[in-house]
Design a protein around this motif. Structure first.
Motif, PDB file in Angstrom:
ATOM      1  N   GLY A 210       0.864  -1.185   0.000  1.00 32.40           N
ATOM      2  CA  GLY A 210       0.000   0.000   0.000  1.00 32.40           C
ATOM      3  C   GLY A 210       0.887   1.217   0.000  1.00 32.40           C
ATOM      4  O   GLY A 210       2.102   1.116  -0.268  1.00 32.40           O
ATOM      5  N   ALA A 211       0.297   2.357   0.280  1.00 34.44           N
ATOM      6  CA  ALA A 211       1.106   3.573   0.280  1.00 34.44           C
ATOM      7  C   ALA A 211       0.496   4.626   1.188  1.00 34.44           C
ATOM      8  O   ALA A 211      -0.716   4.636   1.430  1.00 34.44           O
ATOM      9  CB  ALA A 211       1.229   4.136  -1.141  1.00 34.44           C
ATOM     10  N   LEU A 212       1.383   5.496   1.667  1.00 33.06           N
ATOM     11  CA  LEU A 212       0.939   6.691   2.368  1.00 33.06           C
ATOM     12  C   LEU A 212       1.402   7.893   1.555  1.00 33.06           C
ATOM     13  O   LEU A 212       2.590   8.005   1.223  1.00 33.06           O
ATOM     14  CB  LEU A 212       1.542   6.751   3.782  1.00 33.06           C
ATOM     15  CG  LEU A 212       1.131   8.001   4.584  1.00 33.06           C
ATOM     16  CD1 LEU A 212      -0.360   7.983   4.901  1.00 33.06           C
ATOM     17  CD2 LEU A 212       1.934   8.100   5.880  1.00 33.06           C
ATOM     18  N   TYR A 213       0.450   8.752   1.208  1.00 29.79           N
ATOM     19  CA  TYR A 213       0.790  10.022   0.574  1.00 29.79           C
ATOM     20  C   TYR A 213       1.093  11.011   1.693  1.00 29.79           C
ATOM     21  O   TYR A 213       0.344  11.098   2.678  1.00 29.79           O
ATOM     22  CB  TYR A 213      -0.405  10.530  -0.259  1.00 29.79           C
ATOM     23  CG  TYR A 213      -0.399  12.035  -0.445  1.00 29.79           C
ATOM     24  CD1 TYR A 213       0.413  12.636  -1.410  1.00 29.79           C
ATOM     25  CD2 TYR A 213      -1.181  12.861   0.368  1.00 29.79           C
ATOM     26  CE1 TYR A 213       0.432  14.018  -1.555  1.00 29.79           C
ATOM     27  CE2 TYR A 213      -1.167  14.238   0.227  1.00 29.79           C
ATOM     28  CZ  TYR A 213      -0.351  14.807  -0.736  1.00 29.79           C
ATOM     29  OH  TYR A 213      -0.320  16.171  -0.874  1.00 29.79           O
ATOM     30  N   VAL A 214       2.194  11.752   1.543  1.00 32.01           N
ATOM     31  CA  VAL A 214       2.541  12.782   2.527  1.00 32.01           C
ATOM     32  C   VAL A 214       2.837  14.078   1.769  1.00 32.01           C
ATOM     33  O   VAL A 214       3.768  14.128   0.949  1.00 32.01           O
ATOM     34  CB  VAL A 214       3.783  12.389   3.369  1.00 32.01           C
ATOM     35  CG1 VAL A 214       4.038  13.431   4.464  1.00 32.01           C
ATOM     36  CG2 VAL A 214       3.613  11.018   3.998  1.00 32.01           C
ATOM     37  N   ARG A 215       2.031  15.100   2.029  1.00 30.68           N
ATOM     38  CA  ARG A 215       2.225  16.400   1.376  1.00 30.68           C
ATOM     39  C   ARG A 215       3.612  16.964   1.726  1.00 30.68           C
ATOM     40  O   ARG A 215       4.103  16.748   2.846  1.00 30.68           O
ATOM     41  CB  ARG A 215       1.124  17.374   1.840  1.00 30.68           C
ATOM     42  CG  ARG A 215       1.155  18.725   1.150  1.00 30.68           C
ATOM     43  CD  ARG A 215      -0.038  19.574   1.568  1.00 30.68           C
ATOM     44  NE  ARG A 215      -1.302  19.021   1.110  1.00 30.68           N
ATOM     45  CZ  ARG A 215      -1.746  19.105  -0.153  1.00 30.68           C
ATOM     46  NH1 ARG A 215      -1.043  19.737  -1.070  1.00 30.68           N
ATOM     47  NH2 ARG A 215      -2.887  18.567  -0.492  1.00 30.68           N
ATOM     48  N   ASP A 216       4.203  17.701   0.784  1.00 38.00           N
ATOM     49  CA  ASP A 216       5.521  18.298   1.031  1.00 38.00           C
ATOM     50  C   ASP A 216       5.471  19.151   2.295  1.00 38.00           C
ATOM     51  O   ASP A 216       4.520  19.906   2.501  1.00 38.00           O
ATOM     52  CB  ASP A 216       5.925  19.219  -0.138  1.00 38.00           C
ATOM     53  CG  ASP A 216       6.078  18.440  -1.436  1.00 38.00           C
ATOM     54  OD1 ASP A 216       6.147  17.199  -1.378  1.00 38.00           O
ATOM     55  OD2 ASP A 216       6.101  19.081  -2.506  1.00 38.00           O
ATOM     56  N   GLY A 217       6.481  19.003   3.115  1.00 35.93           N
ATOM     57  CA  GLY A 217       6.585  19.844   4.307  1.00 35.93           C
ATOM     58  C   GLY A 217       5.905  19.274   5.542  1.00 35.93           C
ATOM     59  O   GLY A 217       6.085  19.799   6.643  1.00 35.93           O
ATOM     60  N   VAL A 218       5.113  18.196   5.372  1.00 32.40           N
ATOM     61  CA  VAL A 218       4.462  17.616   6.562  1.00 32.40           C
ATOM     62  C   VAL A 218       5.497  16.787   7.315  1.00 32.40           C
ATOM     63  O   VAL A 218       6.078  15.854   6.746  1.00 32.40           O
ATOM     64  CB  VAL A 218       3.253  16.734   6.148  1.00 32.40           C
ATOM     65  CG1 VAL A 218       2.682  16.002   7.352  1.00 32.40           C
ATOM     66  CG2 VAL A 218       2.192  17.582   5.468  1.00 32.40           C
ATOM     67  N   PRO A 219       5.750  17.104   8.579  1.00 35.20           N
ATOM     68  CA  PRO A 219       6.775  16.367   9.312  1.00 35.20           C
ATOM     69  C   PRO A 219       6.259  14.981   9.707  1.00 35.20           C
ATOM     70  O   PRO A 219       5.131  14.843  10.159  1.00 35.20           O
ATOM     71  CB  PRO A 219       7.004  17.233  10.554  1.00 35.20           C
ATOM     72  CG  PRO A 219       5.709  17.959  10.751  1.00 35.20           C
ATOM     73  CD  PRO A 219       5.056  18.094   9.408  1.00 35.20           C
ATOM     74  N   ILE A 220       7.066  13.976   9.487  1.00 33.37           N
ATOM     75  CA  ILE A 220       6.645  12.615   9.848  1.00 33.37           C
ATOM     76  C   ILE A 220       7.861  11.832  10.318  1.00 33.37           C
ATOM     77  O   ILE A 220       8.884  11.814   9.640  1.00 33.37           O
ATOM     78  CB  ILE A 220       5.893  11.949   8.664  1.00 33.37           C
ATOM     79  CG1 ILE A 220       5.324  10.588   9.071  1.00 33.37           C
ATOM     80  CG2 ILE A 220       6.722  11.844   7.404  1.00 33.37           C
ATOM     81  CD1 ILE A 220       4.128  10.164   8.241  1.00 33.37           C
ATOM     82  N   LYS A 221       7.742  11.236  11.496  1.00 38.02           N
ATOM     83  CA  LYS A 221       8.873  10.439  12.002  1.00 38.02           C
ATOM     84  C   LYS A 221       8.664   8.994  11.580  1.00 38.02           C
ATOM     85  O   LYS A 221       7.536   8.507  11.580  1.00 38.02           O
ATOM     86  CB  LYS A 221       8.923  10.533  13.531  1.00 38.02           C
ATOM     87  CG  LYS A 221       9.400  11.888  14.012  1.00 38.02           C
ATOM     88  CD  LYS A 221      10.210  11.752  15.282  1.00 38.02           C
ATOM     89  CE  LYS A 221      10.920  13.057  15.588  1.00 38.02           C
ATOM     90  NZ  LYS A 221      11.063  13.308  17.007  1.00 38.02           N
TER      91      LYS A 221
END
Ligand SMILES: Cc1ncc(COP(=O)(O)O)c(C=O)c1O
Length: 382
Positions: A210-221
């Protein structure tokens, strides 16, 4: 008796084109995408081509896609990854009481780590109210997670309206789009989401990807450690063959989305009108809500879910009572409980979900079988 599979929301059969895309990879592209030699580069190339297809299917760009092992990991990563990255700004998260357990259990975990979580209720329509979300928002709210389509009832949540509402609030917005992917139009910018989860096996792709989309600039650890794959956001050697299958499934879903949606709606309509014709007593759960083409959850008064599941299965109608993860044990559904409280619907409802391989004839036949079973089980109870 050939079973009629009406459990596509649990998982769906792989499309033959997906299988054909995966076979040559399994046969000959065995390199590790992180290796710099030719074998590795070949694997890297096909992983990247698939990434572009997955990204295009949701209006994103390839750098915003993190491959995961499926919807569960994508949901876990969105909640835990963002919460941990933003804990300095605040420790409040908002989600709903009807999320998939992949989200709910991640939220429960975050509560054990000192975060505070608000679980928004739904009424009998099965959808949350924007006013409830607005009232729950606080200056320390760092993340809002609301699913796009509920996996048990098929009820749609007002994602775009939530996206609009959150434009003026610093909280990031995650949606679990696992059940919407493949039939609903998904454009991350139009929806106004910062993070979005999808899974391949619900759209005729392979399981475990599967996948997770992460918008540019969203911090994610990261929530896994060990390697620098996926731009240091998800450690572990990529599942190359499944990624290629996912890319193919995403491409097909994009090309055939409108056609599929219309076809699944027709199947659902056929099923319901056949049940009506039979004269049995039934209610559609969340009838007043906006429902997905592929899923309908039906309550059969005077029955109970265990005997329904057993009788349907013995007669070749393959369904489940709700979320696939709890299907083995017939625990009362947390979704129906939130909608109806202690009502009988919680113990006499079945989810029917339509998809690839179903025909109007097979669905009508399934409805007739279901009706005959309901008549038998409720005989003398009216
Ligand atoms: C809404 C929703 N979210 C998440 C998941 C989990 O996805 P996966 O099976 O790919 O881990 C499912 C699967 O049932 C689902 O329906």
């Amino acid at each position: 008796m050939k079973p009629i599979y009406l459990d596509h929301a649990a998982t769906s059969p792989m499309h033959p084109d997906v299988i054909q895309a995966m076979i040559p990879v399994m046969e000959s592209t065995f390199g590790n995408p992180s290796s710099v030699h030719a074998f590795g580069r070949e694997a890297r190339h096909i992983v990247d081509v698939a990434r572009e297809k997955v990204a295009a299917s949701i209006g994103a760009n390839d750098k915003q896609i993190i491959y995961t092992s499926g919807g569960t990991e994508a949901d876990n990563m969105a909640l835990i990854g963002v919460a941990n990255a933003r804990s300095e700004q605040g420790k409040h998260i908002i989600t709903t009481a009807i999320e998939h357990h992949a989200t709910l259990h991640a939220a429960n975990y975050l509560e054990s780590q000192g975060f505070e979580v608000t679980y928004l209720p739904v009424d009998e329509s099965g959808a949350i109210k924007l006013a409830d979300l607005q009232a729950a928002l606080r200056p320390d709210t760092v993340l809002v997670s609301v699913m796009m389509i509920n996996n048990e009832t098929g009820i749609m949540q007002p994602i775009q309206a939530i996206g609009d509402l959150l434009q003026t609030h610093p909280a990031y917005f995650h949606t679990d789009a696992v059940q919407a992917y493949g039939t609903e139009e998904i454009d991350v910018d139009t929806l106004g989401v910062d993070l979005l989860s999808v899974s391949a096996h619900k759209i005729n792709g392979p399981k475990g990807i599967g996948a997770l989309y992460v918008r540019d600039g969203v911090p994610i650890k990261p929530i896994t450690f060990g390697g620098e794959q996926e731009r240091k956001r998800r450690a572990g050697t990529e599942n190359v063959a499944s990624i290629v299958g996912f890319g193919k499934a995403a491409e097909l879903a994009m090309q055939k989305r409108t056609e599929r949606k219309a076809a699944y709606q027709l199947l659902q309509d056929t099923f319901i009108s056949e049940l009506k014709l039979s004269g049995i007593d039934f209610f559609i759960n969340g009838e007043s809500g906006q429902r997905s083409a592929g899923i309908v959850n039906i309550s059969f008064p005077g029955t109970n879910v265990e005997s329904l599941l057993m009788n349907f299965d013995l007669s070749g109608v393959t369904v489940s009572s709700g979320s696939a993860c709890t299907a083995g044990s017939v625990d009362p559904s947390h979704v129906l409980k939130t909608m109806y409280g202690e009502d009988d619907r919680v113990t006499n409802s079945i989810r029917f979900s339509f998809g690839y391989g179903n025909t109007a004839e097979s669905v009508a036949e399934a409805a007739q079988t279901v009706a005959a079973i309901i008549k038998r089980l409720t005989k003398g109870k009216e």
